[in-house]
Design a protein around this motif. Structure first.
Motif, PDB file in Angstrom:
ATOM      1  N   LYS A 150      -9.045  10.486  -0.155  1.00 48.11           N
ATOM      2  CA  LYS A 150     -10.242  11.025   0.489  1.00 48.11           C
ATOM      3  C   LYS A 150     -11.494  10.332  -0.044  1.00 48.11           C
ATOM      4  CE  LYS A 150      -8.514  15.687   1.565  1.00 48.11           C
ATOM      5  NZ  LYS A 150      -8.610  17.130   1.204  1.00 48.11           N
ATOM      6  N   GLY A 151     -11.523  10.113  -1.356  1.00 46.10           N
ATOM      7  CA  GLY A 151     -12.667   9.455  -1.964  1.00 46.10           C
ATOM      8  C   GLY A 151     -12.814   8.015  -1.519  1.00 46.10           C
ATOM      9  N   LEU A 152     -11.697   7.383  -1.172  1.00 45.07           N
ATOM     10  CA  LEU A 152     -11.719   6.001  -0.693  1.00 45.07           C
ATOM     11  C   LEU A 152     -11.887   5.905   0.822  1.00 45.07           C
ATOM     12  CD1 LEU A 152      -8.774   4.561  -2.852  1.00 45.07           C
ATOM     13  CD2 LEU A 152     -11.229   4.237  -3.238  1.00 45.07           C
ATOM     14  N   LYS A 153     -12.112   7.058   1.460  1.00 48.19           N
ATOM     15  CA  LYS A 153     -12.256   7.126   2.925  1.00 48.19           C
ATOM     16  C   LYS A 153     -10.974   6.692   3.636  1.00 48.19           C
ATOM     17  CE  LYS A 153     -16.536   8.228   2.178  1.00 48.19           C
ATOM     18  NZ  LYS A 153     -16.942   9.661   2.213  1.00 48.19           N
ATOM     19  N   ASN A 154      -9.849   6.879   2.948  1.00 49.83           N
ATOM     20  CA  ASN A 154      -8.549   6.563   3.539  1.00 49.83           C
ATOM     21  C   ASN A 154      -7.982   7.870   4.088  1.00 49.83           C
ATOM     22  OD1 ASN A 154      -6.277   5.239   4.313  1.00 49.83           O
ATOM     23  ND2 ASN A 154      -5.552   4.762   2.265  1.00 49.83           N
ATOM     24  N   ASP A 155      -8.451   8.229   5.274  1.00 50.10           N
ATOM     25  CA  ASP A 155      -8.188   9.543   5.853  1.00 50.10           C
ATOM     26  C   ASP A 155      -6.883   9.515   6.648  1.00 50.10           C
ATOM     27  OD1 ASP A 155      -8.212  11.978   7.095  1.00 50.10           O
ATOM     28  OD2 ASP A 155     -10.260  11.841   7.833  1.00 50.10           O
ATOM     29  N   LEU A 156      -5.775   9.821   5.990  1.00 49.77           N
ATOM     30  CA  LEU A 156      -4.479   9.758   6.664  1.00 49.77           C
ATOM     31  C   LEU A 156      -4.387  10.701   7.862  1.00 49.77           C
ATOM     32  CD1 LEU A 156      -1.795   9.296   3.867  1.00 49.77           C
ATOM     33  CD2 LEU A 156      -3.056   7.584   5.168  1.00 49.77           C
ATOM     34  N   PRO A 157      -4.918  11.936   7.793  1.00 51.62           N
ATOM     35  CA  PRO A 157      -4.870  12.779   8.989  1.00 51.62           C
ATOM     36  C   PRO A 157      -5.540  12.121  10.198  1.00 51.62           C
ATOM     37  CG  PRO A 157      -5.320  14.141   7.097  1.00 51.62           C
ATOM     38  CD  PRO A 157      -5.376  12.717   6.620  1.00 51.62           C
ATOM     39  N   ALA A 158      -6.627  11.385   9.968  1.00 51.84           N
ATOM     40  CA  ALA A 158      -7.286  10.691  11.078  1.00 51.84           C
ATOM     41  C   ALA A 158      -6.449   9.511  11.552  1.00 51.84           C
ATOM     42  CB  ALA A 158      -8.676  10.218  10.659  1.00 51.84           C
ATOM     43  N   PHE A 159      -5.866   8.759  10.628  1.00 48.06           N
ATOM     44  CA  PHE A 159      -5.031   7.613  11.000  1.00 48.06           C
ATOM     45  C   PHE A 159      -3.787   8.062  11.758  1.00 48.06           C
ATOM     46  CE2 PHE A 159      -7.152   5.033   7.638  1.00 48.06           C
ATOM     47  CZ  PHE A 159      -7.387   3.885   8.375  1.00 48.06           C
ATOM     48  N   ASN A 160      -3.205   9.193  11.311  1.00 44.32           N
ATOM     49  CA  ASN A 160      -1.888   9.588  11.814  1.00 44.32           C
ATOM     50  C   ASN A 160      -1.925  10.682  12.879  1.00 44.32           C
ATOM     51  OD1 ASN A 160      -1.004   7.778   9.901  1.00 44.32           O
ATOM     52  ND2 ASN A 160      -0.334   9.338   8.455  1.00 44.32           N
ATOM     53  N   GLY A 161      -3.047  11.374  12.969  1.00 47.01           N
ATOM     54  CA  GLY A 161      -3.124  12.439  13.958  1.00 47.01           C
ATOM     55  C   GLY A 161      -2.387  13.693  13.552  1.00 47.01           C
ATOM     56  N   ASP A 162      -2.124  13.889  12.256  1.00 49.00           N
ATOM     57  CA  ASP A 162      -1.550  15.140  11.775  1.00 49.00           C
ATOM     58  C   ASP A 162      -2.069  15.392  10.362  1.00 49.00           C
ATOM     59  OD1 ASP A 162       0.628  14.836   9.561  1.00 49.00           O
ATOM     60  OD2 ASP A 162       1.032  13.187  10.928  1.00 49.00           O
ATOM     61  N   THR A 163      -1.954  16.597   9.898  1.00 47.98           N
ATOM     62  CA  THR A 163      -2.564  16.990   8.633  1.00 47.98           C
ATOM     63  C   THR A 163      -1.563  17.074   7.481  1.00 47.98           C
ATOM     64  OG1 THR A 163      -2.292  19.338   9.169  1.00 47.98           O
ATOM     65  CG2 THR A 163      -4.361  18.294   9.842  1.00 47.98           C
ATOM     66  N   SER A 164      -0.418  16.467   7.632  1.00 51.39           N
ATOM     67  CA  SER A 164       0.658  16.675   6.656  1.00 51.39           C
ATOM     68  C   SER A 164       0.476  15.898   5.354  1.00 51.39           C
ATOM     69  CB  SER A 164       2.003  16.296   7.279  1.00 51.39           C
ATOM     70  OG  SER A 164       2.068  14.907   7.541  1.00 51.39           O
ATOM     71  N   TRP A 165      -0.307  14.834   5.375  1.00 53.23           N
ATOM     72  CA  TRP A 165      -0.441  13.968   4.211  1.00 53.23           C
ATOM     73  C   TRP A 165       0.939  13.507   3.712  1.00 53.23           C
ATOM     74  CZ3 TRP A 165      -4.735  11.591   2.483  1.00 53.23           C
ATOM     75  CH2 TRP A 165      -5.972  12.086   2.900  1.00 53.23           C
ATOM     76  N   THR A 166       1.746  13.032   4.648  1.00 49.25           N
ATOM     77  CA  THR A 166       3.036  12.438   4.298  1.00 49.25           C
ATOM     78  C   THR A 166       3.032  10.957   4.662  1.00 49.25           C
ATOM     79  OG1 THR A 166       4.072  12.946   6.437  1.00 49.25           O
ATOM     80  CG2 THR A 166       4.277  14.607   4.673  1.00 49.25           C
ATOM     81  N   LEU A 167       3.886  10.216   3.985  1.00 49.32           N
ATOM     82  CA  LEU A 167       4.072   8.795   4.258  1.00 49.32           C
ATOM     83  C   LEU A 167       5.560   8.465   4.158  1.00 49.32           C
ATOM     84  CD1 LEU A 167       1.209   7.051   2.217  1.00 49.32           C
ATOM     85  CD2 LEU A 167       1.412   7.172   4.715  1.00 49.32           C
ATOM     86  N   PRO A 168       5.970   7.348   4.739  1.00 44.98           N
ATOM     87  CA  PRO A 168       7.330   6.870   4.485  1.00 44.98           C
ATOM     88  C   PRO A 168       7.332   5.912   3.302  1.00 44.98           C
ATOM     89  CG  PRO A 168       6.339   5.543   6.211  1.00 44.98           C
ATOM     90  CD  PRO A 168       5.285   6.553   5.787  1.00 44.98           C
ATOM     91  N   MET A 169       8.369   5.961   2.494  1.00 47.80           N
ATOM     92  CA  MET A 169       8.603   4.851   1.582  1.00 47.80           C
ATOM     93  C   MET A 169       8.921   3.630   2.435  1.00 47.80           C
ATOM     94  SD  MET A 169      10.938   6.559  -1.453  1.00 47.80           S
ATOM     95  CE  MET A 169      12.048   7.410  -0.285  1.00 47.80           C
TER      96      MET A 169
END
Length: 224
Positions: A163-182
């Motif tokens: 969030k501090g780096l403006k790397n907003d995964l919910p915005a990139f992914n369109g969901d609020t889960s804050w998950t990623l794939p390995m």
């Protein structure tokens, strides 16, 4: 230069703060901590492996067209790369390396797709930025990544860092889960058996595209 050599060179420059990068050491340390904890969790050992049966999926490309794993496997072997998103420089370098290898894959009768949790508009950006000639598919909520055993939830301290780096995964992914794939790479034969699997919880480490060619050659010879 190999893909991993390029990744290592980028990592060295990034962590040294060479222009255009200027990242506090505390940020680097936090990223290292998250990677070390993911490795220690054993998550990668629970991902699908060579010999397992691959799950089928239907995912959409940037234009909303459904792409079916079953239909691709009807044509020949399938190479799948799971990546984090267009915001990840390591992923972009991997996609570029896969694009360079694409003619070799196709010459052996294989299709290639890349899968990330990002929205279609960001998948389109991935394809455009990296000059890709293979399908980039959106995996909402990392559901397909989960079926392959790749999905993980970011720890709270890493979410705050992003969030501090403006790397907003919910915005990139369109969901609020804050998950990623390995990051994961798979070669699947037409009988849905995984013939090659490489999963690494360290996102700075990626297999070489050429590593899959012996497997694809074997499958082609066996089919002949």
């Amino acid at each position: 230069m190999t893909l991993q050599a390029k990744l290592d060179a980028f990592k060295a420059d990034f962590e040294a703060g060479k222009p255009p990068y200027s990242v506090p050491r505390s940020v680097i340390d936090t990223m290292h901590r998250a990677t070390e904890e993911l490795i220690a969790s054993g998550a990668a050992t629970r991902a699908l492996k060579a010999g397992d049966t691959a799950p089928l999926f239907v995912l959409k490309d940037p234009d909303g067209k459904p792409v079916s794993a079953a239909e691709l496997l009807a044509q020949g072997p399938l190479v799948i790369s799971f990546y984090r998103g267009v915001w990840c420089p390591y992923c972009n370098m991997e996609l570029q390396a896969l694009q360079e290898a694409l003619p070799s894959f196709r010459a052996l009768g294989a299709n290639l797709v890349a899968i990330s949790p990002q929205s279609p508009v960001n998948s389109r950006k991935s394809a455009r930025t990296n000059g890709l000639g293979f399908p980039i598919l959106s995996d909402p909520g990392n559901a397909t990544a989960a079926a392959f055993g790749l999905r993980f939830t970011l720890p709270d301290y890493l979410i705050e860092l992003y969030k501090g780096l403006k790397n907003d995964l919910p915005a990139f992914n369109g969901d609020t889960s804050w998950t990623l794939p390995m990051p994961g790479r798979f070669v699947i034969s037409q009988d849905r058996v995984i013939r090659y699997a490489e999963v690494n919880p360290d996102y700075t480490q990626r297999p070489e595209p050429a590593d899959m060619l012996p497997v694809l050659r074997h499958l082609t010879a066996k089919a002949a």
